[in-house]
Motif scaffolding. Structure first.
Motif, PDB file in Angstrom:
ATOM      1  N   GLY A 142       0.983  -1.270  -0.015  1.00 17.89           N
ATOM      2  CA  GLY A 142       0.035  -0.118  -0.038  1.00 17.89           C
ATOM      3  C   GLY A 142       1.031   1.169   0.031  1.00 17.89           C
ATOM      4  N   CYS A 143       1.834   1.265   0.789  1.00 12.62           N
ATOM      5  CA  CYS A 143       2.774   2.276   0.873  1.00 12.62           C
ATOM      6  C   CYS A 143       3.318   2.675  -0.486  1.00 12.62           C
ATOM      7  CB  CYS A 143       3.931   2.136   1.813  1.00 12.62           C
ATOM      8  SG  CYS A 143       5.240   3.366   1.839  1.00 12.62           S
ATOM      9  N   ALA A 144       3.760   1.631  -1.630  1.00 10.56           N
ATOM     10  CA  ALA A 144       4.453   1.741  -2.959  1.00 10.56           C
ATOM     11  C   ALA A 144       3.255   2.292  -3.432  1.00 10.56           C
ATOM     12  CB  ALA A 144       4.955   0.418  -3.293  1.00 10.56           C
ATOM     13  N   GLU A 145       1.818   1.833  -3.408  1.00  5.29           N
ATOM     14  CA  GLU A 145       1.192   2.385  -4.256  1.00  5.29           C
ATOM     15  C   GLU A 145       0.749   3.840  -4.015  1.00  5.29           C
ATOM     16  OE1 GLU A 145      -2.428  -0.797  -5.099  1.00  5.29           O
ATOM     17  OE2 GLU A 145      -1.716  -1.096  -3.005  1.00  5.29           O
ATOM     18  N   ALA A 146       0.711   4.370  -2.982  1.00  6.81           N
ATOM     19  CA  ALA A 146       0.874   5.632  -2.492  1.00  6.81           C
ATOM     20  C   ALA A 146       1.913   6.352  -3.218  1.00  6.81           C
ATOM     21  CB  ALA A 146       0.630   5.732  -1.044  1.00  6.81           C
ATOM     22  N   GLY A 147       2.832   5.993  -3.292  1.00  2.30           N
ATOM     23  CA  GLY A 147       4.120   6.630  -3.875  1.00  2.30           C
ATOM     24  C   GLY A 147       3.992   6.873  -5.171  1.00  2.30           C
ATOM     25  N   ASP A 152       2.281  10.321  -9.728  1.00  2.00           N
ATOM     26  CA  ASP A 152       1.335  10.471 -10.907  1.00  2.00           C
ATOM     27  C   ASP A 152       0.304  11.631 -10.715  1.00  2.00           C
ATOM     28  OD1 ASP A 152       2.434   8.324 -12.210  1.00  2.00           O
ATOM     29  OD2 ASP A 152       0.993   6.917 -11.578  1.00  2.00           O
ATOM     30  N   HIS A 153       0.101  11.993  -9.584  1.00  4.99           N
ATOM     31  CA  HIS A 153      -1.006  13.237  -9.133  1.00  4.99           C
ATOM     32  C   HIS A 153      -0.135  14.007  -8.288  1.00  4.99           C
ATOM     33  CE1 HIS A 153      -4.257  11.042 -10.979  1.00  4.99           C
ATOM     34  NE2 HIS A 153      -3.834   9.977 -10.407  1.00  4.99           N
ATOM     35  N   PRO A 154       0.923  14.985  -8.552  1.00  3.66           N
ATOM     36  CA  PRO A 154       1.757  15.621  -7.607  1.00  3.66           C
ATOM     37  C   PRO A 154       0.752  16.611  -6.940  1.00  3.66           C
ATOM     38  CG  PRO A 154       2.262  15.827  -9.783  1.00  3.66           C
ATOM     39  CD  PRO A 154       1.518  14.830  -9.803  1.00  3.66           C
ATOM     40  N   ASP A 155      -0.177  16.927  -7.395  1.00  3.08           N
ATOM     41  CA  ASP A 155      -1.120  18.039  -7.128  1.00  3.08           C
ATOM     42  C   ASP A 155      -1.876  17.701  -5.847  1.00  3.08           C
ATOM     43  OD1 ASP A 155      -2.599  16.295  -8.881  1.00  3.08           O
ATOM     44  OD2 ASP A 155      -4.244  17.264  -8.421  1.00  3.08           O
ATOM     45  N   ALA A 156      -1.980  16.362  -5.788  1.00  9.80           N
ATOM     46  CA  ALA A 156      -2.662  15.789  -4.438  1.00  9.80           C
ATOM     47  C   ALA A 156      -1.687  15.630  -3.186  1.00  9.80           C
ATOM     48  CB  ALA A 156      -2.966  14.152  -4.828  1.00  9.80           C
ATOM     49  N   ALA A 157      -0.311  15.813  -3.406  1.00 10.54           N
ATOM     50  CA  ALA A 157       0.735  15.951  -2.377  1.00 10.54           C
ATOM     51  C   ALA A 157       0.864  17.203  -1.584  1.00 10.54           C
ATOM     52  CB  ALA A 157       2.000  15.349  -2.843  1.00 10.54           C
ATOM     53  N   MET A 464      -1.405   2.794   2.442  1.00  9.71           N
ATOM     54  CA  MET A 464      -1.691   4.015   1.809  1.00  9.71           C
ATOM     55  C   MET A 464      -2.078   5.007   2.664  1.00  9.71           C
ATOM     56  SD  MET A 464      -4.291   2.623  -1.134  1.00  9.71           S
ATOM     57  CE  MET A 464      -4.003   1.235  -2.015  1.00  9.71           C
ATOM     58  N   ALA A 465      -2.602   4.801   3.774  1.00 10.36           N
ATOM     59  CA  ALA A 465      -3.114   5.813   4.726  1.00 10.36           C
ATOM     60  C   ALA A 465      -1.957   6.330   5.462  1.00 10.36           C
ATOM     61  CB  ALA A 465      -4.368   5.517   5.756  1.00 10.36           C
ATOM     62  N   SER A 466      -0.932   5.585   5.682  1.00  5.29           N
ATOM     63  CA  SER A 466       0.143   5.785   6.514  1.00  5.29           C
ATOM     64  C   SER A 466       0.744   6.845   5.700  1.00  5.29           C
ATOM     65  CB  SER A 466       1.103   4.727   6.863  1.00  5.29           C
ATOM     66  OG  SER A 466       1.712   3.971   5.530  1.00  5.29           O
TER      67      SER A 466
END
Length: 724
Positions: A142-147, A152-157, A464-466
């Motif tokens: 999940g962590c890798a999926e979040a990265g 792919d969506h830098p605006d979300a970061a 992902m949430a972490s």
């Protein structure tokens, strides 16, 4: 064992010294020796009864130092297990950090909550491990999926989404070529989460390195009893997109070269890697174990000849990188460092008893906060079902917040989404159509189907949430939540508390629950909410009407705690409880009950699908017997609103607690005990419970009606209690 690295059928023989310089090999050895001497110091402290548990990294040092040096602390992410002392030291943790945990001091990583060898460090991206073996593999996925998502969506970061000050987003750190490390022992390869993690990492080509530290034993069980053929590399060899390496993990050169190749493969986004290192276990599993009971002395002698410290010392001396005198000087310096660290740890302050409950839940944004108490702003006057308003709320929240990810079994409109674009498919959107249209609007990287594996759903969501995503995942039926129970109870609920607030995993788990389905039977009608309200660290809510479903779901998504959001299947499209959509900012604080009918003669405390049945009984008994019943819908089960219960009981002096789940050991038992304890002098009659039978829900409707509480059962209890 000779080093063997394979990728797509190629092989490579390693050179004698690999790519390490002499200076780097000295540093490599120093870290190995530092790890071993820290183990030895802990063993001494345990025998002196100054610490309470010890489990060592001995024999694994070469493989783990290689991993630590090949990866980047504070750049890559780490989900280790309890043998990974040498890795953590290589990443920059100090011996003092580790011994503070061993003595149970107020260490920054856990505050005295974790046993030794469960280290955490936010700055170096060392995530808090648990003692449960194999569960962390899914977190790493999940962590890798979040990265990848943030890449792919830098605006979300970065930035803030939505109105108000209560939901400010912190910037999320990510690197476009970051790698996620996770490790297990060979025994843990028997765990389902390990295989589920390999499955998703392979399918999605995720940059995850799985390190199997194979010392031949899972406590006393030898590898051949755990793994068919005794070799995990042979079993996983056909997973596509993987880089595989099977090496002698006691050889520092082979270990380092294998880790460098695995890291390079993952950084290039070619896919995941698995490094299988054959190591030794020169000490027992832990000090509570004695391996002499089950390992022959000849086996221990053979392992001693492969000790990675001895092998590396010999290499350094043979190649002339160190003299005997320089080696002795290095060892003395490490011995002094470890001794000084132990002195510091033994003198450190102990954690405060007053802080025991700190970080059970978020200290920053609680779902009970008044900021979530908002008024509806109706968009239209059309009444909608619970199903409609849950879908509408999800849409508005996903439009507001690009960090929200929705996944689960069958939640997508269509995995082969090219047909959606042409309009030739309508799309599924869940077995109850709750997520219908979300994938079509937000795309397949935000709404997607998971494998048929509930632990996979929750475990990935934790990872992902972490990292800062907000997963809103669905377990298709409450009846099938049990494969995810391990992840929910041993990982999700304790993640913030065990790491002393360094890490958290605020996500939402949506779950259709309950019976009254006419044919649902025992595998589609289960309740069991009390099991989860018995779990600290997770909020549990259960709306009974459309307006509450919208308001509570928005709070669940925007708050900073994990939330189990229970949706009663029978109520999804009931006429009862329909309401207009209350607007994109409507929220309801958790822990606030709702009086759905006022009364003076007795109180009914309930929730879920029993709410409309209690109302039906209350209205009937008021017409027929002039008994005035107050009905309270708890809405939120953890936390629950005892103040509202107390206020009503003080007024009516009689109370019935009603719920669908079975009567014994149910949620009502806790409420009844507390009412009897704290409101005894306000009662004119015993506390009464109306609930399901202590059995399972049957398929035949005649049986189902008898098993679950009906309006007539509530009516009868009301009449009897009023006459007491």
């Amino acid at each position: 064992m000779a080093a063997r690295t394979t990728t797509a059928g190629t092989t490579k023989a390693e050179s004698a010294l690999g790519s390490l310089t002499g200076e780097e090999l000295i540093h490599f050895y120093r870290l190995m020796y530092l790890s071993r001497k820290t183990d030895d110091r802990e063993i001494l402290l345990k025998r002196q009864q100054k610490i309470f548990f010890q489990i060592s990294c001995a024999g694994h040092e070469a493989l783990l130092v290689a991993a630590g040096l090949a990866l980047k602390p504070g750049y890559d992410w780490f989900f280790p297990y309890y043998r990974d002392r040498a890795l953590c030291l290589a990443l920059g943790q100090t011996v003092t950090d580790q011994l503070l945990q061993a003595v149970g001091a107020d260490d920054p990583g856990s505050g005295g909550r974790q046993m030794p060898s469960h280290w955490t460090s936010k700055p170096i991206h060392l995530m808090s491990p648990s003692s449960a073996t194999g569960t962390q593999c899914l977190h790493a996925v999940g962590c890798a999926e979040a990265g990848i998502y943030f890449t792919d969506h830098p605006d979300a970061a970065a930035g803030e989404y939505g109105a108000g000050d209560y939901r400010k987003f912190k910037d999320v750190s990510f690197e476009s070529d970051e790698v996620v490390y996770t490790s297990i022992g060979e025994g843990s390869t028997s765990q389902g989460e390990f295989w589920e993690a390999l499955n998703t990492a392979s399918n999605n080509r995720l940059p995850v390195i799985f390190v199997v530290e194979d010392n031949g034993y899972a406590i006393s069980t030898p590898v051949e009893a755990n793994t068919p053929g005794g070799n995990i590399s042979r079993l996983v060899a056909n997973f596509p997109n993987f880089h595989f390496a099977e090496i002698d993990g006691t050889d520092p050169i082979a270990s380092y070269e294998a880790m460098r190749e695995a890291v390079a493969y993952c950084r290039a986004r070619k896919g995941p890697a698995l490094v299988h290192g054959h190591v030794i276990r020169p000490y027992s599993h832990a000090l509570s174990d004695d391996e002499r009971w089950y390992r022959h002395p000849s086996e221990l002698e053979a392992d001693a000849l492969r000790d990675p410290l001895g092998r590396t010392e010999a290499l350094l001396l043979r190649e002339g990188f160190l003299t005997e005198e320089a080696l002795d000087k290095l060892k003395r310096a490490v011995d002094d460092e470890v001794r000084a660290a132990a002195d510091v740890a033994l003198g450190a302050p102990l954690p405060l008893v007053a802080n025991i409950t700190k970080h059970v839940y978020s200290e920053d944004l609680k779902p009970t906060d008044a900021v979530f108490a908002t008024e509806p702003k109706l968009e239209d006057a059309v009444d909608h079902t619970i199903a409609d308003l849950i879908n509408h709320t999800l849409r508005d929240e996903m439009r507001r917040d690009p960090r929200i990810i929705v996944f689960g079994e069958d939640v997508a409109d269509a995995t082969r989404d090219e047909h959606l674009k042409t309009g030739t498919l309508k799309g599924k959107g869940g077995v109850f159509k709750i997520t219908a249209g979300l994938q079509t609007e937000f795309g397949s990287d935000r709404v997607f189907n998971s494998p048929l594996a509930e632990a996979n759903i929750v475990g990935r969501a934790i990872g992902m949430a972490s990292r800062g995503l907000k997963p809103v995942v669905e377990i298709q039926f409450f009846d099938y939540i049990w494969p995810a129970m391990h992840q929910m109870r041993n990982e999700l609920s304790v993640f913030r508390w065990r790491s002393n607030g360094n890490h958290s995993s605020p996500l939402v788990i949506r779950v259709p629950i309950g019976g009254y389905l006419t044919g649902g039977s025992l595998y589609h009608s289960q309740s069991g909410e009390s099991i989860f309200t018995h779990t600290p660290g997770v909020r549990v809510v259960m709306p009974s009407n459309a307006l509450d479903a919208a308001g509570l779901l928005r709070t669940a998504i925007r708050c900073d705690d994990p939330v189990l959001f229970l949706e009663h299947k029978r109520l999804y499209r009931e006429a009862y409880g329909r309401a207009p959509y209350p607007g994109p900012e409507y929220a309801i604080p958790f822990g606030k009950a709702k009086t759905v009918k006022t009364g003076t003669d007795l109180t009914v405390v309930t929730y879920g699908a029993v709410v409309p049945r209690a109302l039906q009984a209350a209205q009937k008994i008021e017409r027929e017997q002039d008994i005035s019943v107050e009905v309270i819908d708890l809405r939120s089960l953890s936390p629950y609103d005892f103040e509202a219960i107390a206020e009503s009981v003080r007024k009516t002096n009689r109370v019935i607690i009603a719920h669908e789940d079975m009567r014994s050991w149910g949620f009502g038992a806790e409420l009844a005990a507390r009412i009897a304890d704290e409101l005894f002098h306000d009662l004119d009659a015993p506390v009464r419970r109306v609930a399901g039978m202590d059995t399972f829900v049957a398929y035949q409707p005649v049986l189902e009606d008898a098993i679950l509480p009906q309006p007539e059962d509530l009516y009868r209890a009301m009449a009897e209690l009023a006459a007491f």
